[in-house]
Design an enzyme around this catalytic site. Structure first.
Site, PDB file in Angstrom:
ATOM      1  N   LYS A 133       5.107   9.345   8.601  1.00 11.90           N
ATOM      2  CA  LYS A 133       5.044   8.772   9.952  1.00 11.90           C
ATOM      3  C   LYS A 133       6.156   9.282  10.887  1.00 11.90           C
ATOM      4  O   LYS A 133       6.099  10.420  11.331  1.00 11.90           O
ATOM      5  CB  LYS A 133       5.005   7.250   9.860  1.00 11.90           C
ATOM      6  CG  LYS A 133       3.761   6.766   9.066  1.00 11.90           C
ATOM      7  CD  LYS A 133       3.491   5.316   9.221  1.00 11.90           C
ATOM      8  CE  LYS A 133       2.400   4.811   8.292  1.00 11.90           C
ATOM      9  NZ  LYS A 133       1.033   5.039   8.718  1.00 11.90           N
ATOM     10  N   ASP A 186       9.419   2.791  -0.731  1.00 19.03           N
ATOM     11  CA  ASP A 186       8.415   3.485   0.071  1.00 19.03           C
ATOM     12  C   ASP A 186       8.718   3.179   1.533  1.00 19.03           C
ATOM     13  O   ASP A 186       8.372   2.113   2.047  1.00 19.03           O
ATOM     14  CB  ASP A 186       7.016   3.012  -0.325  1.00 19.03           C
ATOM     15  CG  ASP A 186       5.933   3.654   0.537  1.00 19.03           C
ATOM     16  OD1 ASP A 186       6.274   4.369   1.506  1.00 19.03           O
ATOM     17  OD2 ASP A 186       4.746   3.422   0.250  1.00 19.03           O
ATOM     18  N   TYR A 203       0.861  -1.179   0.000  1.00 24.48           N
ATOM     19  CA  TYR A 203       0.000   0.000   0.000  1.00 24.48           C
ATOM     20  C   TYR A 203       0.892   1.223   0.000  1.00 24.48           C
ATOM     21  O   TYR A 203       1.826   1.316   0.794  1.00 24.48           O
ATOM     22  CB  TYR A 203      -0.889  -0.012   1.253  1.00 24.48           C
ATOM     23  CG  TYR A 203      -1.738   1.219   1.434  1.00 24.48           C
ATOM     24  CD1 TYR A 203      -2.882   1.421   0.662  1.00 24.48           C
ATOM     25  CD2 TYR A 203      -1.417   2.174   2.395  1.00 24.48           C
ATOM     26  CE1 TYR A 203      -3.677   2.550   0.841  1.00 24.48           C
ATOM     27  CE2 TYR A 203      -2.206   3.310   2.573  1.00 24.48           C
ATOM     28  CZ  TYR A 203      -3.335   3.488   1.793  1.00 24.48           C
ATOM     29  OH  TYR A 203      -4.116   4.602   1.974  1.00 24.48           O
TER      30      TYR A 203
HETATM   31  N1  HOZ Z   1      -2.847   3.699   6.439  1.00 26.04           N
HETATM   32  C1  HOZ Z   1      -2.912   3.241   7.805  1.00 26.04           C
HETATM   33  C2  HOZ Z   1      -2.878   1.762   7.852  1.00 26.04           C
HETATM   34  N2  HOZ Z   1      -1.770   1.151   7.267  1.00 26.04           N
HETATM   35  C3  HOZ Z   1      -4.160   3.701   8.506  1.00 26.04           C
HETATM   36  C4  HOZ Z   1      -4.146   5.142   8.770  1.00 26.04           C
HETATM   37  C5  HOZ Z   1      -5.179   5.605   9.785  1.00 26.04           C
HETATM   38  O1  HOZ Z   1      -6.278   5.100   9.837  1.00 26.04           O
HETATM   39  O2  HOZ Z   1      -4.842   6.490  10.541  1.00 26.04           O
END
Ligand code: HOZ
Length: 427
Positions: free
Chosen positions: A266, A238, A143
């Site tokens: 992050k 990534d 992802y």
């Molecule tokens: N993209 C995040 C999971 N891999 C979730 C992000 C969120 O819900 O804060």
């Protein structure tokens, strides 16, 4: 009487689709009512009913120092009083750019953005602009944020062009996205054999964290580096999830692979909205205003976000930081595996640095297909039992977990003891 969590969730659903601002938070995968958090301190988070949990989500990765770390909070407070946004350059942007290029081996230039999604979307545009080619290769189960070209599900078979996996994504947008199986160097070699002179870029999570944790094989990463170099395609790591999470030099440092471009999010923002992409100077110089590839943002390099990021990036350089984080994450995994084994539960776990995967399967999976064969219902029951006992894991069997520097060995032992009691109750 319903709980405050439930009341908030009911109210949220009136004006927020699904009651959440990011779908995985909705607990749809595990069932039940999502928790609304009101406070965090170190390794602990408190829900709207006042109950505290040991947190193994850490805002999906950023909170590597734990919640509300005093030095990060102080840096943010100091920045806030000087103004929230200027839409003009600030010194802190220069400082964080210098630091990112110093810490991460492949970074010669960097551009700051506000999220991981923006970082990957922009890096792909840059790779296409740089090569003058269209095809983007991504891997099944990886992802890379929610931009159109990346929202492609895997087709069956190794060499199929993807279809949109989200409504609203035109088929034409993803017609140039090729989805291949992860950890399959042969499929990648075939793709280059067929489309080599049209492939602009290969983007990969060097450790996957978005289909649970999947570790890469050395052959896979090596083949990727060699094939992209041979065919003139841009290799994008990534590192939104792995960046400063699996080690100070990120996954590329851990595996000794030098990508052409990397994306971050992050940890780099220490809990504030900050992302970055960067890499080889000759590629980065194609971005506006130096080059023809357009990319911009009013809040890019925001002074509060860079303050939190800089404070975080300073603290993670402490000697022994990653050794300690890795050891704690390992003891969580080993403790859980030991407890499951004692009670005859089919369970496995692994960590890379401060990120981990838990699987209701005898062995840690290495592919997307293997992840799909883990016992999702068993995970969901485990998740709710642990939540009840005050331990918050990601509300999905297809997400990685995170430990912070603030977690103590005693807290981890408490989590293992709760899991042991739960596994014992299954007999
Ligand atoms: N993209 C995040 C999971 N891999 C979730 C992000 C969120 O819900 O804060």
């Amino acid at each position: 009487m319903s709980s405050r969590n439930q009341q908030l969730f009911e109210r949220a659903q009136r004006h927020i689709p699904g009651g959440v601002n990011s779908p995985v938070r909705a607990f749809r995968s595990v069932g039940g009512t999502p928790l609304f958090f009101q406070k965090g301190a170190g390794s602990q988070v408190q829900d709207a009913d006042g109950k505290w949990y040991t947190d193994y989500v850490g805002s999906w990765g950023p909170m590597i120092l734990g919640h509300a770390h005093p030095e990060v909070i102080a840096a943010v407070q100091a920045a806030v009083v000087d103004g929230l946004s200027f839409g003009a350059p600030t010194e802190k942007e220069v400082e964080i750019a210098d630091l990112l290029c110093e810490l991460v081996p492949s970074m010669e230039m960097v551009r700051l953005v506000s999220s991981g999604t923006e970082a990957t979307m922009s890096a792909i545009r840059l790779a296409r602009g740089y090569t003058g080619r269209d095809i983007l290769v991504k891997f099944e189960g990886c992802y890379h944020g929610h931009s159109d070209a990346l929202l492609v599900k895997a087709g069956s078979g190794a060499l199929t062009f993807g279809n949109p996996s989200s409504g609203g994504v035109p088929a034409s947008t993803v017609a140039t996205t090729l989805v291949l199986p992860y950890n399959d160097p042969q499929a990648l070699a075939e793709a280059f054999k067929t489309h080599g002179d049209q492939i602009a870029t290969v983007i990969v999570e060097p450790v996957v964290g978005n289909m649970n944790l999947i570790a890469p094989t050395a052959e896979f990463l090596k083949a990727m580096r060699e094939l992209t170099a041979k065919h003139g395609a841009v290799l994008i790591f990534d590192e939104v999830m792995t960046g400063f999470r699996v080690g100070l030099k990120s996954a590329q440092g851990l595996f000794s692979i030098t990508p052409d471009l990397s994306t971050f999010g992050k940890v780099v923002g220490g809990g504030m909205p900050l992302g970055a992409f960067g890499g080889k100077r000759k590629i980065m110089e194609k971005i506006a205003p130096l080059g023809p590839v357009y990319q911009a943002g009013t809040l890019s390099g925001n002074p509060i976000a860079t303050a939190a990021g800089l404070a975080t990036l300073k603290l993670i350089q402490a000697p022994g930081f990653y050794e300690s984080l890795t050891a704690k994450t390992k003891s969580l995994c080993e403790g859980l595996v030991g407890a499951a084994k004692t009670h005859g539960v089919a369970f496995s776990a692994q960590n890379i640095g401060g990120m981990f995967g838990l699987y209701f399967a005898e062995q840690c999976p290495g592919t997307y297909d293997a992840v799909l064969h883990c016992d999702k219902e068993a995970f969901n029951r485990f998740f709710h039992a642990m939540l009840e006992a005050g331990h918050y894991f990601a509300p999905s069997a297809f997400e990685a977990g995170f430990v912070s520097a603030a977690h103590s060995e005693a807290e981890i032992a408490g989590t293992v003891a709760a899991a042991d009691a739960y596994f014992a109750s299954l007999k």
